[in-house]
Write an enzyme that holds these catalytic residues in place. Structure first.
Site, short mmCIF file in Angstrom:
data_model
loop_
_atom_site.label_atom_id
_atom_site.label_comp_id
_atom_site.label_asym_id
_atom_site.label_seq_id
_atom_site.Cartn_x
_atom_site.Cartn_y
_atom_site.Cartn_z
CG HIS A 42 -0.17 0.16 2.56
ND1 HIS A 42 0.14 1.36 3.04
CD2 HIS A 42 -0.10 -0.77 3.66
CE1 HIS A 42 0.35 1.21 4.06
NE2 HIS A 42 0.49 -0.12 4.42
CG ASP A 233 -0.05 8.37 7.51
OD1 ASP A 233 -0.99 8.45 8.49
OD2 ASP A 233 1.33 8.75 7.84
CB THR A 234 2.14 4.49 7.18
OG1 THR A 234 2.14 5.26 8.21
CG2 THR A 234 2.98 3.51 7.44
CB VAL A 235 4.65 3.11 2.21
CG1 VAL A 235 4.12 4.43 1.39
CG2 VAL A 235 6.12 3.22 2.78
CB VAL A 250 4.73 -0.42 8.60
CG1 VAL A 250 5.25 -0.69 9.76
CG2 VAL A 250 3.97 0.76 8.36
#
Length: 419
Positions: A42, A233-235, A250
């Site tokens: 993601h 935001d976070t990947v 993450v």
């Protein structure tokens, strides 16, 4: 002979959800090297503009390809998930590694973690500066811990922060990278814009010092402060390899204009990622990576909650209920107006009666993503696929971010190939 890989996609909207499905078939020649594995990545749960949709999808495709290339070369889940994360961190379009949000001081501080489902080992870094790929430090922490105790019986660290994390990374051969080289034109312009907004907001608040901040919420201050947020935001990434091992990772640059030293969910155990192989008590191997507002994800330990939930018979329904009851409806977040976050999840098991002539059993992989943010960009690929599939999941029109959720996913059967 050719092996046929069947893939069924299942999509949902907001709670209560709907199901729809399509079936796609792909083939792979038995002359190719046998490789079985699956990766789901993601590029953040937040807002993904249509104008940059191509870039978001492209980086997810590259990350999937990197992981699959490693698995085709014989690598296991931990190495594959690290490869995917490194690619995501290197993209200037993601809020991780290069292109990360700047904090209040104008510096870049990153969080990252990784978990090995086979050993349950975990490595993490928080508020780390001066390192291009934070996930490599988290991975190295995990590897060093697996070697056993340090001199004089000391316990090796699994989680380091700040200058200590940076010094440890340098001492273990990970090269430095100045923050100015990790900043992009976009992140710098966003920082300058947000800083001006904050200065103006603080001036207005000073002029209205007799009023509490919440009483100004419908006035100029809220209009100024509202845009100070990350578009991404976070990947993260989750992987299952040919032996059924899972791994999750993450990485994040954190919230825009965050206070120096702030550590988000990407570094916290059970909050940013989770991976656990199947065992007697748990029939499915599971892997999870999260994204969104770190404080919301930390207080709900969402990664571990989702991993536990999808041990139920119906993974889709179990994840939906976990997002609804353990996240949006969590008593830990009862005072929040909106709960923002997203997850990618996979679970897998061996197909009991389905095996090749050499006794290798096929893998059944169920993969899902869910988010309460406006959108979430994902990509996925099996070792049998010629290219990755990508998708930007969005809440339907009229749905309120932070109060509604979307859930989508599919099922992939990874057949064993005859050598």
């Amino acid at each position: 002979m050719e092996d046929l890989i069947n893939s069924t996609g299942c999509t949902g909207t907001v709670f209560p959800h709907k199901y729809s499905g399509t079936t796609q078939n792909s083939t792979i020649s038995s002359k190719e090297h046998r490789a079985v594995g699956f990766v789901l990545v993601h590029a953040g749960a937040g807002y993904h503009s249509e104008s940059k949709a191509k870039e978001y999808k492209h980086v997810c495709k590259r990350a999937c390809q990197k992981a699959v290339d490693r698995m085709r070369a014989g690598a296991m889940a931990l190495e594959a998930v690290t490869a995917a994360l490194t690619e995501l961190e290197d993209s200037p379009f993601t809020n991780a590694g290069t292109g990360s949000n700047l904090n209040l001081s104008g510096d870049i501080e990153c969080d990252a973690s990784i978990m090995d489902g086979k050993t349950l080992d975990f490595g993490a870094v928080g508020a780390l500066s001066g390192i291009k790929n934070p996930v490599l430090v988290a991975r190295r922490l995990l590897n060093e811990a697996q070697k056993g105790k340090l001199s004089a019986g000391r316990i090796p660290p699994c989680f380091l922060v700040g200058i200590g994390a940076q010094q440890w990374a340098l001492s273990h051969g990970i090269p430095p990278c100045p923050s100015e080289k990790m900043a992009t034109k976009f992140s710098l312009s966003a920082y300058k814009r947000n800083k001006r907004k904050m200065e103006l907001a603080e001036k207005i608040e000073t002029e209205h010092h007799h009023l509490k901040k919440q009483r100004i919420s419908s006035g100029t201050v809220s209009e100024i402060m509202e845009p100070i947020s990350s578009s991404l935001d976070t990947v993260g990434a989750i992987v299952v390899d040919q032996e059924g091992n899972v791994a999750a990772a993450v990485s994040s640059g954190g919230l825009a204009m965050k206070h120096p030293g702030r550590v988000g969910q990407a570094a916290h155990y059970g909050c940013g990622c989770w991976a656990e192989n199947a065992c007697d008590a748990k029939p499915y191997a599971t892997a999870v990576s999260t994204s969104g507002c770190g404080e919301h994800l930390i207080r709900t330990m969402l990664a571990r909650e989702c991993s536990t939930a999808v041990q139920a018979d119906d993974a889709h329904q179990a994840l939906l209920e976990a997002m609804q009851n353990k996240f949006i409806g969590s008593p830990c977040l009862a005072s929040e107006d909106g709960v923002l976050g997203g997850v990618i999840v996979l679970r897998c098991c061996r197909c009991g009666d389905d095996q090749s002539s050499d006794g290798f059993q096929a893998l059944l992989v169920e993969f899902l993503w869910s988010h309460t943010t406006e959108s979430m960009c994902v990509g996925y690929m099996s070792a049998h696929d010629s290219k990755a599939k990508t998708h930007i999941s969005r809440l339907p029109l009229g749905a309120v971010a932070g109060q509604s959720l979307a859930i989508e996913g599919g099922v992939c059967r990874l057949g064993a190939m005859n050598a």
